[in-house]
Write a protein that holds these residues in place. Structure first.
Motif: not given
Length: 90
Positions: A27-42
């Motif tokens: 879950v942590g890796e998914v959320l970190n990668n989500l944040g890289r792809a969409h910084p405002g969302l991260g």
């Protein structure tokens, strides 16, 4: 890659998408990668220390990650993460 469901209130930070596919073994890796792809969302989901913000609930399939292994919870390709902002008021 897991599917991350984005709540309506956060979709503008994810290119107005309701769901995005994100790679990660936990879950942590998914959320970190989500944040890289969409910084405002991260930044809305994770705090500066990398923890899930208090006002965001994260579910893996139908289970709250707080009752699993939190950010260390393993994620499979067919899994779905759902972000739910906590509601306040009364």
């Amino acid at each position: 890659m897991a599917t991350v469901r984005i709540p309506t209130a956060m979709r503008s930070l994810a290119g107005n998408q309701g769901e995005v596919r994100v790679a990660g073994a936990t879950v942590g890796e998914v959320l970190n990668n989500l944040g890289r792809a969409h910084p405002g969302l991260g930044a809305r989901v994770l705090d500066d220390q990398g923890a899930v913000r208090r006002y965001v609930n994260v579910f893996l399939n139908d289970e709250d990650i707080r009752f699993l292994k939190e950010l260390d919870t393993p994620v499979a390709d067919a899994d779905r993460l759902t972000l739910i902002p906590a509601m306040a008021g009364g």
